[in-house]
Scaffold this motif. Sequence first.
Motif, PDB file in Angstrom:
ATOM      1  N   LYS A   1      14.008  -9.900 -22.827  1.00 27.55           N
ATOM      2  CA  LYS A   1      13.868 -11.352 -22.953  1.00 27.55           C
ATOM      3  C   LYS A   1      15.073 -12.121 -22.428  1.00 27.55           C
ATOM      4  O   LYS A   1      14.946 -13.207 -21.883  1.00 27.55           O
ATOM      5  CB  LYS A   1      13.604 -11.736 -24.411  1.00 27.55           C
TER       6      LYS A   1
ATOM      7  N   GLY B   1       9.934 -15.569  -7.728  1.00 28.75           N
ATOM      8  CA  GLY B   1      10.240 -16.733  -8.550  1.00 28.75           C
ATOM      9  C   GLY B   1      11.697 -16.844  -8.959  1.00 28.75           C
ATOM     10  O   GLY B   1      12.106 -17.851  -9.539  1.00 28.75           O
TER      11      GLY B   1
ATOM     12  N   ARG C   1      10.049 -14.858 -19.345  1.00 29.31           N
ATOM     13  CA  ARG C   1       8.942 -15.583 -19.974  1.00 29.31           C
ATOM     14  C   ARG C   1       7.944 -16.067 -18.936  1.00 29.31           C
ATOM     15  O   ARG C   1       6.793 -16.367 -19.257  1.00 29.31           O
ATOM     16  CB  ARG C   1       9.479 -16.766 -20.789  1.00 29.31           C
ATOM     17  N   HIS C   2       8.398 -16.134 -17.684  1.00 33.72           N
ATOM     18  CA  HIS C   2       7.509 -16.533 -16.592  1.00 33.72           C
ATOM     19  C   HIS C   2       7.006 -15.279 -15.880  1.00 33.72           C
ATOM     20  O   HIS C   2       7.805 -14.420 -15.480  1.00 33.72           O
ATOM     21  CB  HIS C   2       8.248 -17.440 -15.610  1.00 33.72           C
ATOM     22  N   ALA C   3       5.704 -15.184 -15.721  1.00 32.87           N
ATOM     23  CA  ALA C   3       5.102 -13.989 -15.128  1.00 32.87           C
ATOM     24  C   ALA C   3       5.648 -13.678 -13.743  1.00 32.87           C
ATOM     25  O   ALA C   3       5.781 -12.505 -13.361  1.00 32.87           O
ATOM     26  CB  ALA C   3       3.582 -14.160 -15.059  1.00 32.87           C
ATOM     27  N   ASP C   4       6.001 -14.722 -12.981  1.00 33.28           N
ATOM     28  CA  ASP C   4       6.489 -14.492 -11.619  1.00 33.28           C
ATOM     29  C   ASP C   4       7.970 -14.117 -11.566  1.00 33.28           C
ATOM     30  O   ASP C   4       8.547 -13.997 -10.489  1.00 33.28           O
ATOM     31  CB  ASP C   4       6.227 -15.724 -10.736  1.00 33.28           C
ATOM     32  N   GLN C   5       8.581 -13.921 -12.750  1.00 30.95           N
ATOM     33  CA  GLN C   5       9.984 -13.503 -12.789  1.00 30.95           C
ATOM     34  C   GLN C   5      10.173 -12.197 -13.577  1.00 30.95           C
ATOM     35  O   GLN C   5      11.295 -11.839 -13.935  1.00 30.95           O
ATOM     36  CB  GLN C   5      10.854 -14.607 -13.386  1.00 30.95           C
TER      37      GLN C   5
ATOM     38  N   ASP D   1      13.966 -15.323 -15.668  1.00 34.36           N
ATOM     39  CA  ASP D   1      13.451 -15.709 -16.986  1.00 34.36           C
ATOM     40  C   ASP D   1      12.138 -14.964 -17.191  1.00 34.36           C
ATOM     41  O   ASP D   1      11.092 -15.382 -16.682  1.00 34.36           O
ATOM     42  CB  ASP D   1      13.214 -17.217 -17.049  1.00 34.36           C
TER      43      ASP D   1
END
Length: 231
Positions: free
Chosen positions: A167, A203, A53-57, A51
Amino acid sequence: MAKLTKKAKTLATAVDAEKLYGVNDAIALAKANATAKFDETIEVAVNLGVDPRHADQMVRGVVTLPKGTGKTVRVGVFARGPKAEEAKAAGADVVGAEDLLELVQGGTIDFDRCIATPDLMGLVGRLGKILGPKGMMPNPKLGTVTMNVGEAVKAAKGGQIEYRVEKAGIIHSGIGKASFPAEDLRANFDALLDALVKAKPAGAKGKYVKKIAVSSTMGAGIKVDTAEVAA
Protein backbone atom coordinates in the motif's frame (compact mmCIF):
# COMPACT_ATOMS: atom_id res chain seq x y z
CA MET A 1 11.06 2.95 25.73
CA ALA A 2 12.64 -0.48 25.24
CA LYS A 3 16.32 -0.69 26.09
CA LEU A 4 18.59 -1.72 23.21
CA THR A 5 20.63 -4.86 23.71
CA LYS A 6 24.41 -4.76 23.30
CA LYS A 7 24.09 -6.54 19.94
CA ALA A 8 21.41 -4.12 18.71
CA LYS A 9 23.63 -1.16 19.64
CA THR A 10 26.56 -2.70 17.75
CA LEU A 11 24.46 -3.26 14.63
CA ALA A 12 23.01 0.25 14.82
CA THR A 13 26.44 1.89 15.04
CA ALA A 14 27.85 -0.23 12.18
CA VAL A 15 25.65 1.62 9.68
CA ASP A 16 25.68 5.36 8.99
CA ALA A 17 21.95 6.14 8.83
CA GLU A 18 22.55 9.32 6.82
CA LYS A 19 24.95 7.88 4.24
CA LEU A 20 24.01 6.56 0.81
CA TYR A 21 26.06 3.46 0.05
CA GLY A 22 27.01 1.97 -3.30
CA VAL A 23 25.27 -1.35 -4.04
CA ASN A 24 28.39 -3.48 -3.53
CA ASP A 25 29.25 -1.69 -0.27
CA ALA A 26 25.66 -2.06 0.99
CA ILE A 27 25.65 -5.80 0.25
CA ALA A 28 29.06 -6.28 1.90
CA LEU A 29 27.89 -4.39 4.99
CA ALA A 30 24.64 -6.36 5.17
CA LYS A 31 26.62 -9.61 5.02
CA ALA A 32 28.96 -8.37 7.75
CA ASN A 33 25.99 -7.48 9.96
CA ALA A 34 24.40 -10.91 9.58
CA THR A 35 25.70 -12.34 12.85
CA ALA A 36 22.68 -14.37 13.95
CA LYS A 37 23.01 -18.08 14.67
CA PHE A 38 21.06 -18.89 11.49
CA ASP A 39 21.77 -18.07 7.86
CA GLU A 40 20.02 -14.73 7.55
CA THR A 41 18.31 -13.60 4.35
CA ILE A 42 19.64 -10.52 2.60
CA GLU A 43 16.60 -8.39 1.89
CA VAL A 44 15.90 -5.44 -0.38
CA ALA A 45 13.20 -2.80 0.14
CA VAL A 46 12.40 -0.58 -2.84
CA ASN A 47 10.19 2.49 -2.46
CA LEU A 48 8.53 3.13 -5.83
CA GLY A 49 6.84 6.31 -7.00
CA VAL A 50 3.46 4.64 -7.48
CA ASP A 51 0.08 4.65 -5.75
CA PRO A 52 -1.13 1.01 -5.69
CA ARG A 53 -4.68 2.20 -4.93
CA HIS A 54 -4.93 2.98 -8.64
CA ALA A 55 -5.17 -0.08 -10.88
CA ASP A 56 -2.89 1.49 -13.50
CA GLN A 57 -0.10 1.88 -10.93
CA MET A 58 0.01 -1.67 -9.57
CA VAL A 59 3.45 -3.30 -9.80
CA ARG A 60 3.34 -7.09 -9.62
CA GLY A 61 5.16 -9.88 -11.36
CA VAL A 62 7.75 -12.63 -11.15
CA VAL A 63 11.49 -12.67 -11.65
CA THR A 64 14.01 -15.50 -11.67
CA LEU A 65 17.00 -14.77 -9.47
CA PRO A 66 19.99 -16.13 -11.43
CA LYS A 67 21.78 -17.37 -8.30
CA GLY A 68 18.68 -18.79 -6.61
CA THR A 69 17.08 -17.86 -3.31
CA GLY A 70 18.79 -20.25 -0.94
CA LYS A 71 15.38 -21.49 0.16
CA THR A 72 13.68 -24.82 -0.43
CA VAL A 73 10.38 -23.99 -2.12
CA ARG A 74 7.53 -26.48 -1.79
CA VAL A 75 5.27 -26.46 -4.83
CA GLY A 76 1.65 -27.61 -4.93
CA VAL A 77 -0.05 -28.30 -8.26
CA PHE A 78 -3.73 -28.69 -9.08
CA ALA A 79 -3.81 -30.96 -12.12
CA ARG A 80 -5.24 -34.23 -13.40
CA GLY A 81 -4.05 -37.06 -15.64
CA PRO A 82 -0.95 -36.49 -17.79
CA LYS A 83 -0.49 -32.96 -16.44
CA ALA A 84 -0.43 -34.31 -12.88
CA GLU A 85 2.26 -36.79 -13.92
CA GLU A 86 4.20 -33.98 -15.64
CA ALA A 87 4.11 -31.94 -12.44
CA LYS A 88 5.35 -34.87 -10.35
CA ALA A 89 8.18 -35.55 -12.82
CA ALA A 90 9.24 -31.89 -12.58
CA GLY A 91 9.55 -32.16 -8.80
CA ALA A 92 6.21 -30.87 -7.46
CA ASP A 93 5.80 -31.67 -3.77
CA VAL A 94 2.01 -32.04 -3.73
CA VAL A 95 -0.20 -32.83 -6.74
CA GLY A 96 -3.94 -33.42 -6.83
CA ALA A 97 -7.42 -32.14 -7.63
CA GLU A 98 -10.45 -32.70 -5.37
CA ASP A 99 -8.24 -34.54 -2.87
CA LEU A 100 -5.85 -31.58 -2.65
CA LEU A 101 -8.81 -29.22 -2.37
CA GLU A 102 -10.06 -31.12 0.69
CA LEU A 103 -6.62 -31.03 2.30
CA VAL A 104 -6.33 -27.26 1.92
CA GLN A 105 -9.90 -26.70 3.11
CA GLY A 106 -9.02 -28.79 6.16
CA GLY A 107 -6.11 -26.49 6.97
CA THR A 108 -3.25 -28.54 5.54
CA ILE A 109 -1.16 -26.43 3.18
CA ASP A 110 2.05 -28.32 2.42
CA PHE A 111 3.33 -25.90 -0.21
CA ASP A 112 4.71 -22.37 -0.59
CA ARG A 113 3.74 -21.81 -4.25
CA CYS A 114 0.57 -22.97 -5.94
CA ILE A 115 0.21 -23.79 -9.65
CA ALA A 116 -2.93 -24.92 -11.48
CA THR A 117 -3.98 -25.94 -14.95
CA PRO A 118 -6.68 -23.64 -16.43
CA ASP A 119 -9.33 -26.38 -16.39
CA LEU A 120 -9.04 -26.68 -12.60
CA MET A 121 -9.33 -22.99 -11.76
CA GLY A 122 -13.06 -23.44 -11.11
CA LEU A 123 -12.06 -25.87 -8.37
CA VAL A 124 -9.19 -23.75 -7.05
CA GLY A 125 -11.46 -20.69 -6.99
CA ARG A 126 -13.21 -22.20 -3.96
CA LEU A 127 -9.96 -21.71 -2.05
CA GLY A 128 -9.77 -17.96 -2.69
CA LYS A 129 -10.43 -17.03 0.94
CA ILE A 130 -7.68 -19.39 2.09
CA LEU A 131 -4.97 -18.96 -0.54
CA GLY A 132 -5.69 -15.31 -1.43
CA PRO A 133 -4.60 -13.73 1.89
CA LYS A 134 -1.43 -15.85 1.79
CA GLY A 135 -0.56 -14.61 -1.69
CA MET A 136 -0.74 -18.15 -3.06
CA MET A 137 -3.71 -17.91 -5.42
CA PRO A 138 -2.68 -19.05 -8.94
CA ASN A 139 -2.66 -16.20 -11.45
CA PRO A 140 -2.19 -16.41 -15.23
CA LYS A 141 -0.23 -13.12 -15.23
CA LEU A 142 2.31 -14.72 -12.89
CA GLY A 143 2.56 -17.90 -14.90
CA THR A 144 0.98 -20.01 -12.17
CA VAL A 145 -2.13 -20.82 -14.20
CA THR A 146 -0.71 -22.74 -17.12
CA MET A 147 -0.73 -25.96 -19.10
CA ASN A 148 3.10 -25.94 -18.97
CA VAL A 149 3.07 -27.18 -15.40
CA GLY A 150 6.46 -28.87 -15.69
CA GLU A 151 8.18 -25.61 -16.64
CA ALA A 152 6.27 -23.70 -13.96
CA VAL A 153 7.33 -26.15 -11.25
CA LYS A 154 11.00 -26.01 -12.32
CA ALA A 155 10.89 -22.19 -12.37
CA ALA A 156 9.37 -22.03 -8.90
CA LYS A 157 12.04 -24.33 -7.51
CA GLY A 158 14.85 -22.74 -9.50
CA GLY A 159 14.88 -19.26 -8.01
CA GLN A 160 11.72 -17.62 -9.33
CA ILE A 161 10.13 -15.20 -6.87
CA GLU A 162 6.98 -13.11 -6.91
CA TYR A 163 6.95 -9.41 -6.07
CA ARG A 164 4.02 -7.14 -5.34
CA VAL A 165 3.95 -3.52 -4.28
CA GLU A 166 2.43 -2.81 -0.87
CA LYS A 167 0.00 0.00 0.00
CA ALA A 168 2.83 2.42 0.79
CA GLY A 169 4.45 1.82 -2.59
CA ILE A 170 7.17 -0.45 -1.21
CA ILE A 171 8.33 -3.82 -2.51
CA HIS A 172 10.16 -6.16 -0.13
CA SER A 173 12.10 -9.15 -1.43
CA GLY A 174 14.85 -11.50 -0.37
CA ILE A 175 17.77 -11.79 -2.79
CA GLY A 176 19.57 -14.73 -1.20
CA LYS A 177 21.27 -15.81 1.99
CA ALA A 178 24.06 -14.09 3.90
CA SER A 179 26.24 -17.13 3.13
CA PHE A 180 26.01 -16.37 -0.61
CA PRO A 181 29.10 -14.82 -2.22
CA ALA A 182 28.71 -11.05 -2.57
CA GLU A 183 28.82 -11.29 -6.37
CA ASP A 184 25.87 -13.73 -6.35
CA LEU A 185 23.83 -11.36 -4.20
CA ARG A 186 24.72 -8.50 -6.58
CA ALA A 187 23.56 -10.57 -9.57
CA ASN A 188 20.25 -11.25 -7.83
CA PHE A 189 19.91 -7.59 -6.81
CA ASP A 190 20.44 -6.49 -10.42
CA ALA A 191 17.90 -9.02 -11.69
CA LEU A 192 15.26 -7.79 -9.24
CA LEU A 193 15.81 -4.10 -9.98
CA ASP A 194 15.83 -4.75 -13.72
CA ALA A 195 12.47 -6.54 -13.42
CA LEU A 196 10.98 -3.69 -11.36
CA VAL A 197 12.13 -1.07 -13.85
CA LYS A 198 10.68 -3.07 -16.75
CA ALA A 199 7.42 -3.41 -14.81
CA LYS A 200 7.03 0.38 -14.47
CA PRO A 201 3.32 1.09 -14.99
CA ALA A 202 2.19 3.66 -17.54
CA GLY A 203 0.34 5.54 -14.79
CA ALA A 204 3.51 6.17 -12.74
CA LYS A 205 4.58 9.82 -12.83
CA GLY A 206 7.76 11.50 -11.60
CA LYS A 207 10.71 9.60 -10.11
CA TYR A 208 10.01 5.85 -10.19
CA VAL A 209 12.72 4.29 -7.99
CA LYS A 210 12.72 6.68 -5.03
CA LYS A 211 14.58 4.82 -2.28
CA ILE A 212 16.36 1.48 -1.85
CA ALA A 213 17.57 -0.17 1.34
CA VAL A 214 19.44 -3.42 1.89
CA SER A 215 19.53 -5.36 5.16
CA SER A 216 19.95 -8.79 6.66
CA THR A 217 17.04 -10.40 8.52
CA MET A 218 18.22 -9.11 11.90
CA GLY A 219 20.39 -6.23 10.70
CA ALA A 220 19.87 -2.51 10.25
CA GLY A 221 18.71 -1.03 6.95
CA ILE A 222 21.46 0.32 4.70
CA LYS A 223 20.45 3.10 2.32
CA VAL A 224 21.53 2.61 -1.31
CA ASP A 225 22.48 5.42 -3.68
CA THR A 226 19.69 5.25 -6.27
CA ALA A 227 21.74 7.41 -8.66
CA GLU A 228 24.27 4.57 -8.96
CA VAL A 229 21.49 2.08 -9.65
CA ALA A 230 19.93 4.33 -12.27
CA ALA A 231 23.31 4.71 -13.99
